[in-house]
Design a protein around this motif. Structure first.
Motif, short mmCIF file in Angstrom:
data_model
loop_
_atom_site.label_atom_id
_atom_site.label_comp_id
_atom_site.label_asym_id
_atom_site.label_seq_id
_atom_site.Cartn_x
_atom_site.Cartn_y
_atom_site.Cartn_z
N HIS A 1 1.42 6.14 -6.11
CA HIS A 1 0.66 6.61 -7.27
C HIS A 1 -0.31 7.74 -6.88
CE1 HIS A 1 2.33 3.76 -10.01
NE2 HIS A 1 1.82 2.70 -9.40
N LEU B 1 0.84 -1.20 0.00
CA LEU B 1 0.00 0.00 0.00
C LEU B 1 0.87 1.25 0.00
CD1 LEU B 1 -2.88 -0.89 2.50
CD2 LEU B 1 -3.10 -0.47 0.05
N VAL C 1 0.37 1.88 -3.96
CA VAL C 1 -0.85 2.70 -4.03
C VAL C 1 -0.58 4.12 -3.56
CG1 VAL C 1 -3.24 2.88 -3.27
CG2 VAL C 1 -2.24 0.63 -3.67
N LEU D 1 -4.74 6.53 3.69
CA LEU D 1 -3.79 5.46 3.39
C LEU D 1 -2.69 5.39 4.44
CD1 LEU D 1 -3.31 5.57 -0.49
CD2 LEU D 1 -4.03 3.60 0.89
#
Length: 464
Positions: free
Chosen positions: A193, A186, A190, A233
């Motif tokens: 990005h 993650l 992720v 996140l």
């Protein structure tokens, strides 16, 4: 062996003296009744010593051996009952004492028994010694055998407990490794990005001309949404790496309870920015939901509204309703804009309705609901409903492109013991999704039934 352990366990200590007393008194009264008061006194005294053998087996063994010899000297006719009581104390001695005490008790008892054998006629000395050896040897060996079995059983239980602890530790280690790997991906994939997209949108805000306020508004919204996603996140990665910071179990919330109504309104505002005509009816008391159910309500509302925008089109109308109600009020599972729903499939606790989308009807892929354990509001349930009108620009995905949104929401509802219903909206135009969870004391956690679970049933409930 388990039965023997239960009989000889220390928890059965109050019962054993009662049983011994009944057996001994029955023998003295019915089979070997003493003839004189002195015999009765000797027999009852021996019984009292035998009853104390459970706590003081060595002292009881020596005392009973001495009483046996004293009975010979007094000419008492209670030798057989006393020998039986001596056998009981020898068994207790071997069962409850260490090797040294057992050896000491055996030597002392053996000396008294030899003395007792010498009082017999010369021709009966050897047979008497043999009988007394059996009398003493069998209880000692039996007690030692039972003691050994108990020790082995205790060791087996310890090994089983140690193995269970080892498996539990390995499971925790495996879960920690999985969480760490997920957190790493993650963060490195992720989050990287998303951070790159936020950075590029920030650059675009300063590079592109600001002549069109609509472009500026879209870029600002993208930048704010991306920044919020990055914050979530990072918190998710932190929790995955250190679950100890999560209070109340494996669930956690990225939104404070008091902020839940505002977060729901924010989800509605985002679909309005996408061009939908959205209405929201949010009960302010949802702020009293605990973290688990509060987060569930928010995530299901966000997913349902996003799917309405995706499938019903930007010109569709959508209505979000989140209510908390006392039991026994309202119409369960059939409300939609004041009209009773029909053809939406069957619904059961923790199951997804089996209705299908009719020809020409388009709606949201998914919406969920959660009834939370309400802090200070026990006995109330939460209902969440999203209904769209299908819109003018109906878009249906290609076959085989079913996403994970409906599956995930069905899992959330089933996990919390609720009911979930998905199907065409009343009248066949648009899509309706309804879910509710009962209060904690009436929740029926999903078990048994359709072993495929809610995810498989959810795939059957929708063509999207």
């Amino acid at each position: 062996m388990e039965r023997v352990e239960r009989v000889l366990d220390d928890r059965a200590a109050p019962v054993r003296p009662v049983v011994l007393s009944v057996l001994a008194l029955g023998d003295l009264w019915l089979l070997h009744r003493p003839q004189t008061p002195a015999d009765w006194a000797l027999a009852l005294g021996a019984l009292a010593v035998c009853l104390g053998g459970g706590r003081f087996p060595l002292a009881a063994t020596v005392t009973l051996s001495g009483l046996l010899v004293a009975g010979d000297a007094l000419g008492a006719a209670v030798g057989l009952p006393v020998k039986a009581m001596l056998a009981v104390t020898l068994f207790e001695l071997a069962l409850r004492s260490g090797a040294r005490r057992v050896a000491a008790g055996g030597v002392l008892a053996g000396g008294f028994l030899v003395w007792h054998a010498m009082s017999a006629p010369a021709a009966e000395v050897l047979p008497t010694l043999y009988r007394l050896a059996v009398l003493a040897g069998v209880p000692l060996l039996s007690g030692a055998y039972v003691r050994l079995l108990r020790r082995h059983a205790a060791q087996a239980r310890e090994r089983a407990d140690a193995e269970e602890r080892r498996r539990h530790s390995e499971t925790l280690a495996a879960r920690a490794a999985e969480r760490t790997a997920i957190a790493r991906e993650l963060h490195d994939l992720v989050a990287h990005h998303v951070s790159s997209m936020v950075l590029r949108v920030g650059v675009a805000r300063h590079v592109l001309p600001g002549d069109d306020p609509r472009v500026t508004q879209v870029l600002d919204d993208l930048h704010a949404t991306g920044g919020a996603a990055l914050v979530d996140l990072r918190r998710l990665v932190a929790v995955l790496r250190d679950p100890a910071q999560v209070d109340g179990g494996p669930f956690f919330s990225l939104v404070d309870r008091a902020e839940l109504p505002g977060a729901l309104e924010g989800a509605v505002a985002r679909v309005r920015q996408a061009g939908l005509t959205a209405q929201a009816e949010v009960d302010p008391s949802v702020a009293e939901l605990d973290a688990v159910r509060g987060l569930t309500v928010l995530r299901l509302a966000q997913e349902g509204l996003a799917n309405a925008a995706k499938h019903a089109g930007p010109r569709a109308g959508v209505r979000l309703s989140v209510r908390m109600e006392a039991l026994g009020t309202g119409t369960v599972g059939t409300e939609a804009s004041g009209t009773e729903a029909s053809g939406t499939g069957t619904v059961g606790t923790g199951t997804v309705g089996t209705g299908t989308v009719g020809t020409g009807t388009v709606g949201a892929e998914a919406v969920g609901a959660a009834v939370g354990r309400v802090t200070g509001s026990e006995g109330r349930r939460v209902r969440l409903e999203i209904v769209d009108d299908g819109g003018a620009d109906r878009r249906r995905p290609a076959p085989g492109t079913l996403g994970h949104g409906l599956i995930g929401m069905a899992e959330r509802v089933e996990l919390l013991g609720g009911r979930f219903e998905a199907g065409p909206a009343p009248g066949g135009q648009g899509w309706r999704l309804y879910a509710e969870l009962p209060p904690p004391e009436q929740a029926q956690w999903a078990a048994g039934g359709d072993r495929r679970g809610a995810p498989a049933r959810a795939m059957e409930a929708s063509t999207r």
